[in-house]
Design a protein around this motif. Structure first.
Motif, PDB file in Angstrom:
ATOM      1  N   LEU A   1       0.814  -1.219   0.000  1.00 23.96           N
ATOM      2  CA  LEU A   1       0.000   0.000   0.000  1.00 23.96           C
ATOM      3  C   LEU A   1       0.852   1.276   0.000  1.00 23.96           C
ATOM      4  N   ASP A   2       2.147   1.156   0.357  1.00 22.22           N
ATOM      5  CA  ASP A   2       3.041   2.334   0.347  1.00 22.22           C
ATOM      6  C   ASP A   2       3.674   2.561  -1.019  1.00 22.22           C
ATOM      7  N   CYS A   3       3.471   1.624  -1.943  1.00 23.34           N
ATOM      8  CA  CYS A   3       4.166   1.699  -3.236  1.00 23.34           C
ATOM      9  C   CYS A   3       3.893   3.044  -3.916  1.00 23.34           C
ATOM     10  N   LYS A   4       4.977   3.658  -4.455  1.00 20.93           N
ATOM     11  CA  LYS A   4       4.819   4.975  -5.086  1.00 20.93           C
ATOM     12  C   LYS A   4       4.819   4.868  -6.614  1.00 20.93           C
TER      13      LYS A   4
ATOM     14  N   ASP B   1       1.277   1.226 -10.537  1.00 26.15           N
ATOM     15  CA  ASP B   1       0.665   0.300  -9.560  1.00 26.15           C
ATOM     16  C   ASP B   1      -0.549   0.909  -8.854  1.00 26.15           C
ATOM     17  N   GLN B   2      -0.704   2.218  -8.972  1.00 26.55           N
ATOM     18  CA  GLN B   2      -1.742   2.877  -8.163  1.00 26.55           C
ATOM     19  C   GLN B   2      -3.167   2.403  -8.477  1.00 26.55           C
ATOM     20  N   PRO B   3      -3.546   2.245  -9.767  1.00 27.96           N
ATOM     21  CA  PRO B   3      -4.920   1.779 -10.037  1.00 27.96           C
ATOM     22  C   PRO B   3      -5.185   0.402  -9.423  1.00 27.96           C
ATOM     23  N   ILE B   4      -4.167  -0.437  -9.365  1.00 32.76           N
ATOM     24  CA  ILE B   4      -4.336  -1.780  -8.769  1.00 32.76           C
ATOM     25  C   ILE B   4      -4.527  -1.626  -7.250  1.00 32.76           C
ATOM     26  N   ILE B   5      -3.699  -0.766  -6.642  1.00 33.07           N
ATOM     27  CA  ILE B   5      -3.772  -0.573  -5.186  1.00 33.07           C
ATOM     28  C   ILE B   5      -5.162  -0.050  -4.790  1.00 33.07           C
TER      29      ILE B   5
END
Ligand code: HAM
Length: 434
Positions: free
Chosen positions: A218-221, A225-229
């Protein structure tokens, strides 16, 4: 030879800006005192394993950002030790709590700190490799009430008071609960299951985290990857009844005290030690690095580093970011203007240097801000220097020394006055213009 500069991500803080830093620190100390906090100062470097075991191996801080080195053994019997410049201060405070057996007092420990922290991050506005934090921790045995939701609400109310006292308006308190360690375990399983199909489309760090510590996904920047998160299950849905009740009491107390908050179910914070309440205060004026401060509860941290059960809650404010916010607001604040002394003493000739130092000593003892000139300066040069540094010039020549009557010129009004030495301190203490 190339000129030496401060290392990338570090900077010098110079007057007059340091006056603003001091003002913030003084206000924080005053507010903390009203809540009965005492100051703790822990070392700037610690054993590396302290951060690995508290902040967490899989966090960005520990896996990518620490300044770590192998400290040479001084004797054959000594082993080299891995040391790290502290990237944050909570781990050090809890280490000190355990080392000094503070839990045995049976009291809640309320400790604050002000000091530099070090993270090898990509420098940008509001993000530095050496930055300053003002933080505080409330920690103690459960019998002292350390798990009470009232502690969380009190810390949050104190932060709202501190920001208001500093004159920082327009902050938002983002609030969430990440649950107990059992809730976290449950959530990790739910996350792992949800990630099975999508992880291969994510970055390599996330693919590893799915196995080692799914929460850190969830911290990935990484933008892709954001749409998946966004589609992943929320931690709030995995909370047990105890955690839900605890959080409901925190929010109820905040509402009663009139502290506004915004629930943010995605706020899991980038450090592994958090349990239950997590929070950040953000400010729109800061741009991308918009967190003024962050914190939360860490009920299992002491035990994770070998101590007794000692639930706690705390926060750290980015002092650099507080300064940026206040500078933007107070572009013309007086503390940002050059420091101006009450008077500049100009000895006329080198023989007057020693009497001038004596006079400056007396005036400073009376609480005045004095700039001391030099007898080798010509009068014109003294006037120029005095005009830049002080509101008035006091001329000290042989005649003045003999008669005990000094010539004082006020720059704002242009008025020149003869002042007896015994009245000088009182005269200079008056506001300018006379
Ligand atoms: P953190 O969120 O990592 O939490 O940092 C707290 C604050 O320090 C951030 O909100 C930000 O204002 C500031 N900060 C962090 N990194 C930088 C940087 N590179 N440059 C400038 N400012 C920065 C902690 O450190 C936890 N120890 C907070 C805590 C205390 N939790 C419980 N107790």
């Amino acid at each position: 030879m190339p000129t030496l500069k401060a290392v990338r991500g570090t900077r010098d803080l110079l007057p007059p800006e340091t006056a603003l830093w001091n003002r913030i620190e003084t206000t924080a100390r005053q507010v903390f005192a009203r809540y009965n906090f005492g100051e703790i100062r822990t070392p700037i470097f610690e054993d590396t394993s302290l951060f690995a075991r508290s902040v967490g191996e899989e966090t960005d801080i520990v896996s990518k950002e620490m300044y770590t080195w192998e400290d040479r053994a001084r004797a054959q019997s000594e082993k080299p030790q891995s040391l790290t410049l502290r990237p944050e201060n909570t781990a050090g405070v809890v280490r000190a709590y355990i080392e000094h057996k503070l839990g045995e007092t049976g009291q809640l420990q309320k400790l604050y700190y002000i000091g530099p922290q070090f993270r090898r991050e990509r420098p940008q506005k509001g993000r530095y490799r050496q930055f300053w934090q003002i933080g505080a921790e409330v920690i103690g045995p459960p019998s002292a009430g350390s798990e009470s939701p009232l502690r969380d609400a009190e810390v949050l109310e104190m932060l709202a008071t501190l920001l208001d006292t500093l004159g920082i308006a327009g902050w938002t308190l983002e609030l969430n609960s990440v649950g107990s360690s059992a809730d976290r375990e449950r959530y990790n399983q739910v996350l792992r299951a949800a990630l099975v199909d999508v992880a291969p489309k994510m970055c390599v760090d996330c693919q590893r985290r799915v196995v080692t510590n799914p929460l850190r996904v969830l911290d990935c920047k990484v933008p892709e990857d954001q749409p998946i998160i966004e589609t992943l299950p929320k931690i709030g849905d995995s909370l047990g009844q105890d955690s839900k009740d605890h959080f409901a009491q925190v929010t109820a107390a905040l509402e009663a005290a009139g502290v506004p908050y915004h629930l943010n179910p995605r706020l899991v914070r980038g450090l592994d030690y958090y349990t239950r309440t997590t929070f950040e205060f953000t400010h729109g004026g800061l741009g991308a690095q918009n967190a003024l401060l962050g914190g939360g509860r860490y009920d299992g941290l002491s035990e994770a580093i070998g101590g007794p059960k000692a639930p706690g809650i705390g926060f750290a404010m980015g002092l650099d970011r507080l300064v940026l916010t206040l500078q933007a607001k107070e572009a013309d604040h007086s503390s940002a203007s050059p420091q101006v002394a009450d008077a500049y003493i100009a000895p006329l000739g080198e023989a007057l240097n020693a009497p001038a130092l004596t006079l400056a000593r007396e005036l400073r003892r009376a609480g005045l801000h004095i700039e001391l000139g030099d007898g080798s300066f010509r009068l014109k040069k003294s006037f120029e220097a005095a005009d830049k540094a002080a509101r008035r010039i006091v001329i000290l020549g042989e005649d003045e020394l003999q008669s005990g009557i000094l010539t004082v010129k006020d720059f704002a009004s242009g008025i020149q006055t003869k002042v007896p030495c015994v009245e000088l301190a009182a005269h200079l203490a008056k506001p300018g213009g006379a």
